[in-house]
Design an enzyme around this catalytic site. Structure first.
Site, PDB file in Angstrom:
ATOM      1  N   CYS A 181       0.827  -1.213   0.000  1.00  0.00           N
ATOM      2  CA  CYS A 181       0.000   0.000   0.000  1.00  0.00           C
ATOM      3  C   CYS A 181       0.859   1.260   0.000  1.00  0.00           C
ATOM      4  O   CYS A 181       0.350   2.345  -0.225  1.00  0.00           O
ATOM      5  CB  CYS A 181      -0.936  -0.002   1.200  1.00  0.00           C
ATOM      6  SG  CYS A 181      -0.052   0.004   2.765  1.00  0.00           S
ATOM      7  N   CYS A 197      -2.600  -3.066   8.552  1.00  0.00           N
ATOM      8  CA  CYS A 197      -2.199  -1.716   8.980  1.00  0.00           C
ATOM      9  C   CYS A 197      -1.701  -1.753  10.426  1.00  0.00           C
ATOM     10  O   CYS A 197      -0.760  -1.034  10.787  1.00  0.00           O
ATOM     11  CB  CYS A 197      -3.364  -0.744   8.865  1.00  0.00           C
ATOM     12  SG  CYS A 197      -4.294  -0.893   7.332  1.00  0.00           S
TER      13      CYS A 197
HETATM   14 FE1  FES Z   1      -1.539   0.329   4.223  1.00  0.00          FE
HETATM   15 FE2  FES Z   1      -3.364   0.844   5.950  1.00  0.00          FE
HETATM   16  S1  FES Z   1      -3.663   0.514   3.841  1.00  0.00           S
HETATM   17  S2  FES Z   1      -1.280   0.682   6.294  1.00  0.00           S
END
Ligand code: FES
Length: 145
Positions: A33, A103
């Site tokens: 991400c 996360c």
């Molecule tokens: Fe990557 Fe939350 S989407 S840390």
């Protein structure tokens, strides 16, 4: 989708910022991400975490978990701080949606990375602490911070 506690820590995050000359600094990231988290620890001579700050460039769940993780380690000893797993952080937030569980791993890894940095600087071994792995390069860290 998000609990009240997650929304609270996202909207009003605790312990945001930096600590100058911190005892330990840990920066970790998630390549998938692209989110990056840095945690600063101020640890006194008795091994107590007197202060902790964070700077997170990431999603709302990453901000909320950083905030809660800092609250959970503040005032604790090193051994207790090691018990602050991503599960402990999620439990303290009354849960996270399944797609956001990764996360919370960043928060645990950032604390471990900061403790590792502290141990390295002080030439000590912290029992149970393993060298943290991170998906991000030094260049990416430089770019963000
Ligand atoms: Fe990557 Fe939350 S989407 S840390």
């Amino acid at each position: 989708m998000y609990t009240e506690k997650v929304m609270d820590h996202f909207s009003n995050p605790r312990n945001v910022g930096e600590i100058e000359n911190a005892s330990g600094v840990g920066t970790v990231g998630n390549a998938k991400c692209g989110d990056i988290m840095r945690i600063y620890l101020d640890i006194d001579d008795n091994g107590i975490i007197n202060d902790v700050k964070f700077k997170t460039f990431g999603c709302g769940a990453a901000v909320a978990t950083s905030s809660m993780a800092t609250e959970l380690v503040k005032g604790k000893g090193i051994k207790e701080a090691l018990q602050v797993t991503n599960k402990a952080v999620m439990d303290a937030l009354d849960g996270l949606p399944p797609v956001k569980v990764h996360c919370s791993l960043l928060a645990e890894e950032a604390i471990h990375a900061a403790l590792w940095d502290y141990a390295t600087k002080n030439n000590i071994v912290i029992e149970g602490l393993e060298k943290p792995k991170t998906d991000i390069s030094e260049e990416e860290v430089e770019e963000v911070y």
